[in-house]
Design a protein around this motif. Structure first.
Motif, PDB file in Angstrom:
ATOM      1  N   THR A  20       0.956  -6.061   9.150  1.00  0.00           N
ATOM      2  CA  THR A  20      -0.381  -5.766   8.636  1.00  0.00           C
ATOM      3  C   THR A  20      -0.956  -4.514   9.294  1.00  0.00           C
ATOM      4  O   THR A  20      -1.586  -3.692   8.625  1.00  0.00           O
ATOM      5  CB  THR A  20      -1.322  -6.957   8.879  1.00  0.00           C
ATOM      6  OG1 THR A  20      -0.777  -8.112   8.269  1.00  0.00           O
ATOM      7  CG2 THR A  20      -2.701  -6.695   8.321  1.00  0.00           C
ATOM      8  N   MET A  73      -3.169  -1.845   2.070  1.00  0.00           N
ATOM      9  CA  MET A  73      -3.951  -2.978   2.552  1.00  0.00           C
ATOM     10  C   MET A  73      -5.204  -3.178   1.698  1.00  0.00           C
ATOM     11  O   MET A  73      -5.560  -4.306   1.389  1.00  0.00           O
ATOM     12  CB  MET A  73      -4.354  -2.778   4.017  1.00  0.00           C
ATOM     13  CG  MET A  73      -3.185  -2.838   4.980  1.00  0.00           C
ATOM     14  SD  MET A  73      -2.225  -4.343   4.851  1.00  0.00           S
ATOM     15  CE  MET A  73      -3.439  -5.545   5.276  1.00  0.00           C
ATOM     16  N   TYR A 102      -4.209  -4.985  -1.464  1.00  0.00           N
ATOM     17  CA  TYR A 102      -3.977  -6.422  -1.275  1.00  0.00           C
ATOM     18  C   TYR A 102      -5.281  -7.176  -1.030  1.00  0.00           C
ATOM     19  O   TYR A 102      -5.447  -8.293  -1.494  1.00  0.00           O
ATOM     20  CB  TYR A 102      -3.004  -6.673  -0.130  1.00  0.00           C
ATOM     21  CG  TYR A 102      -1.594  -6.213  -0.435  1.00  0.00           C
ATOM     22  CD1 TYR A 102      -0.972  -6.573  -1.613  1.00  0.00           C
ATOM     23  CD2 TYR A 102      -0.899  -5.405   0.456  1.00  0.00           C
ATOM     24  CE1 TYR A 102       0.312  -6.147  -1.905  1.00  0.00           C
ATOM     25  CE2 TYR A 102       0.379  -4.976   0.172  1.00  0.00           C
ATOM     26  CZ  TYR A 102       0.983  -5.350  -1.008  1.00  0.00           C
ATOM     27  OH  TYR A 102       2.256  -4.928  -1.284  1.00  0.00           O
ATOM     28  N   TYR A 103      -6.207  -6.572  -0.300  1.00  0.00           N
ATOM     29  CA  TYR A 103      -7.486  -7.226  -0.077  1.00  0.00           C
ATOM     30  C   TYR A 103      -8.313  -7.305  -1.359  1.00  0.00           C
ATOM     31  O   TYR A 103      -9.068  -8.248  -1.565  1.00  0.00           O
ATOM     32  CB  TYR A 103      -8.290  -6.528   1.015  1.00  0.00           C
ATOM     33  CG  TYR A 103      -7.761  -6.769   2.393  1.00  0.00           C
ATOM     34  CD1 TYR A 103      -7.338  -8.030   2.784  1.00  0.00           C
ATOM     35  CD2 TYR A 103      -7.684  -5.742   3.316  1.00  0.00           C
ATOM     36  CE1 TYR A 103      -6.835  -8.258   4.042  1.00  0.00           C
ATOM     37  CE2 TYR A 103      -7.186  -5.966   4.596  1.00  0.00           C
ATOM     38  CZ  TYR A 103      -6.771  -7.225   4.945  1.00  0.00           C
ATOM     39  OH  TYR A 103      -6.286  -7.451   6.203  1.00  0.00           O
TER      40      TYR A 103
END
Length: 148
Positions: free
Chosen positions: A49, A57, A60-61
């Motif tokens: 991560t 990231m 994905y969030y």
């Protein structure tokens, strides 16, 4: 410039020490093999991560926050985690130390210009090595001294 000169040795030493305390604590509780495996997987997920590029990231969030129901679920989960943080403050501080040391290594690797794969591999080796070192030191110390 040699790659050995660019490696952030102080940050890696902090990671080694912080993860060795985690290995010590897990050994002290005489945890099962399942706990060790979950810990290793969690460490690797944390490092992945932190070494993943930020645009990935955020993608994905954003999956978690696409609907109001998911956003509400995330808010309830965050409130529960905040309650756990307050209830187990000592565990939270240990976790925060480990997380901070890992983030420091990531920042130092990024500042040194090392690629993500090298950062992941080096941070993984030092983290898992620190975990094993803490467990080995605990086993060595307490196998020499009888507790009775």
């Amino acid at each position: 410039m040699s790659i050995l000169k660019r490696v952030p040795w102080v940050s890696l030493a902090l990671v080694l020490l912080s993860y060795s305390t985690l290995g010590w604590v897990i050994s002290e509780t005489r945890a099962s093999m399942f706990v060790w495996v979950v810990t290793v997987v969690a460490i690797l997920i944390l490092i992945v991560t932190l070494t993943a590029p930020w645009p990935k990231m955020t993608y994905y969030y954003s999956i978690f926050l696409q609907s109001n129901t998911r956003s509400f679920g995330i808010a309830v989960l965050a409130a529960f985690l905040f309650f756990i943080m307050i209830a187990w403050f000592g565990v939270f501080l240990d976790t925060l130390l480990i997380l901070s040391a890992t983030i420091l290594v990531r920042i130092d690797f990024q500042r040194a210009g090392l690629k993500g794969g090298v950062a992941f591999l080096t941070a993984s080796i030092f983290s898992l090595g620190g975990l094993a070192l803490g467990a080995l030191i605990y086993k060595f110390i307490y196998s020499q001294i009888p507790l009775t």
